[in-house]
Design a protein around this motif. Structure first.
Motif, PDB file in Angstrom:
ATOM      1  N   UNK A 283      47.968  51.573  92.400  1.00  0.00           N
ATOM      2  CA  UNK A 283      48.352  51.801  90.999  1.00  0.00           C
ATOM      3  C   UNK A 283      48.339  53.277  90.619  1.00  0.00           C
ATOM      4  N   UNK A 284      47.455  54.060  91.235  1.00  0.00           N
ATOM      5  CA  UNK A 284      47.402  55.496  90.936  1.00  0.00           C
ATOM      6  C   UNK A 284      48.680  56.199  91.381  1.00  0.00           C
ATOM      7  N   UNK A 285      49.143  55.876  92.585  1.00  0.00           N
ATOM      8  CA  UNK A 285      50.385  56.468  93.096  1.00  0.00           C
ATOM      9  C   UNK A 285      51.578  55.993  92.275  1.00  0.00           C
ATOM     10  N   UNK A 286      51.624  54.696  91.984  1.00  0.00           N
ATOM     11  CA  UNK A 286      52.732  54.156  91.191  1.00  0.00           C
ATOM     12  C   UNK A 286      52.783  54.770  89.799  1.00  0.00           C
ATOM     13  N   UNK A 287      51.614  55.055  89.232  1.00  0.00           N
ATOM     14  CA  UNK A 287      51.563  55.681  87.913  1.00  0.00           C
ATOM     15  C   UNK A 287      52.359  56.984  87.910  1.00  0.00           C
ATOM     16  N   UNK A 288      52.121  57.841  88.901  1.00  0.00           N
ATOM     17  CA  UNK A 288      52.835  59.116  88.972  1.00  0.00           C
ATOM     18  C   UNK A 288      54.331  58.905  89.212  1.00  0.00           C
TER      19      UNK A 288
ATOM     20  N   UNK B 159      50.119  50.985  84.987  1.00  0.00           N
ATOM     21  CA  UNK B 159      49.453  51.361  86.238  1.00  0.00           C
ATOM     22  C   UNK B 159      48.247  52.254  85.982  1.00  0.00           C
ATOM     23  N   UNK B 160      48.291  53.040  84.909  1.00  0.00           N
ATOM     24  CA  UNK B 160      47.132  53.855  84.558  1.00  0.00           C
ATOM     25  C   UNK B 160      45.921  52.967  84.321  1.00  0.00           C
ATOM     26  N   UNK B 161      46.120  51.893  83.570  1.00  0.00           N
ATOM     27  CA  UNK B 161      45.035  50.945  83.308  1.00  0.00           C
ATOM     28  C   UNK B 161      44.585  50.272  84.602  1.00  0.00           C
ATOM     29  N   UNK B 162      45.541  49.871  85.432  1.00  0.00           N
ATOM     30  CA  UNK B 162      45.210  49.189  86.681  1.00  0.00           C
ATOM     31  C   UNK B 162      44.527  50.093  87.706  1.00  0.00           C
ATOM     32  N   UNK B 163      44.699  51.409  87.581  1.00  0.00           N
ATOM     33  CA  UNK B 163      44.124  52.334  88.566  1.00  0.00           C
ATOM     34  C   UNK B 163      42.610  52.480  88.423  1.00  0.00           C
TER      35      UNK B 163
ATOM     36  N   UNK C  59      53.279  48.660  75.081  1.00  0.00           N
ATOM     37  CA  UNK C  59      51.928  48.787  75.622  1.00  0.00           C
ATOM     38  C   UNK C  59      50.921  48.007  74.780  1.00  0.00           C
ATOM     39  N   UNK C  60      51.046  48.077  73.473  1.00  0.00           N
ATOM     40  CA  UNK C  60      50.133  47.334  72.601  1.00  0.00           C
ATOM     41  C   UNK C  60      50.285  45.831  72.804  1.00  0.00           C
ATOM     42  N   UNK C  61      51.522  45.367  72.893  1.00  0.00           N
ATOM     43  CA  UNK C  61      51.766  43.937  73.071  1.00  0.00           C
ATOM     44  C   UNK C  61      51.228  43.456  74.421  1.00  0.00           C
TER      45      UNK C  61
ATOM     46  N   UNK D 284      60.983  51.764  79.872  1.00  0.00           N
ATOM     47  CA  UNK D 284      60.382  50.787  80.782  1.00  0.00           C
ATOM     48  C   UNK D 284      59.553  51.507  81.847  1.00  0.00           C
ATOM     49  N   UNK D 285      60.085  52.580  82.406  1.00  0.00           N
ATOM     50  CA  UNK D 285      59.338  53.339  83.410  1.00  0.00           C
ATOM     51  C   UNK D 285      58.058  53.935  82.822  1.00  0.00           C
ATOM     52  N   UNK D 286      58.145  54.451  81.607  1.00  0.00           N
ATOM     53  CA  UNK D 286      56.958  55.016  80.952  1.00  0.00           C
ATOM     54  C   UNK D 286      55.919  53.928  80.717  1.00  0.00           C
ATOM     55  N   UNK D 287      56.378  52.767  80.261  1.00  0.00           N
ATOM     56  CA  UNK D 287      55.460  51.645  80.066  1.00  0.00           C
ATOM     57  C   UNK D 287      54.793  51.254  81.386  1.00  0.00           C
ATOM     58  N   UNK D 288      55.572  51.156  82.461  1.00  0.00           N
ATOM     59  CA  UNK D 288      55.004  50.804  83.761  1.00  0.00           C
ATOM     60  C   UNK D 288      53.985  51.842  84.225  1.00  0.00           C
ATOM     61  N   UNK D 289      54.245  53.116  83.933  1.00  0.00           N
ATOM     62  CA  UNK D 289      53.268  54.158  84.258  1.00  0.00           C
ATOM     63  C   UNK D 289      51.968  53.956  83.508  1.00  0.00           C
TER      64      UNK D 289
END
Length: 113
Positions: free
Chosen positions: A40-45, A28-32, A79-81, A20-25
């Motif tokens: 989103x950039x900070x949350x990604x890390x 956030x990568x897309x949202x950044x 991520x695909x879904x 779940x954490x990896x998915x959220x990262x």
């Protein structure tokens, strides 16, 4: 439930939390937008770092081959879904079919031999 079984269950819980954490990262990568947006950039890390830590603890009792396959496979499938649902990416038969194969593979690897 015996103590060893509790540890094993906890390892799987940690693995799914890492997924779940990896998915959220990744989300956030897309949202950044290429690091143009700060939050989103900070949350990604933070999410990726948390995923690595959690995954590390999960692998204490799960074989790395199984743990990595489940971690990466479910991360890809989620991520695909979400890409198709939230980001309105094209939904194609091949995308659905091969995402389904990933899920089937993860389920198959999760069974004890």
């Amino acid at each position: 439930m015996k103590h060893g079984e509790e540890i094993c269950v906890m390892s799987w819980v940690l693995l799914f939390f890492a997924i779940i954490l990896e998915f959220l990262g990744t989300f956030c990568t897309k949202l950044s937008h290429g690091f143009e947006r700060t939050l989103p950039s900070v949350l990604m890390f933070i999410f990726y770092f948390g995923s690595m830590i959690t995954w590390n603890f999960a692998l204490k009792k799960i074989d790395v081959s199984i743990g990595y396959a489940v971690w990466s496979g479910l991360g890809i499938a989620f991520t695909a879904i979400v890409g198709m649902w939230y980001f309105k990416e094209p939904v194609t038969v091949s995308k659905l079919f091969f995402t389904g194969l990933i899920i089937v593979g993860v389920v198959g690897l999760s069974f004890k031999n």
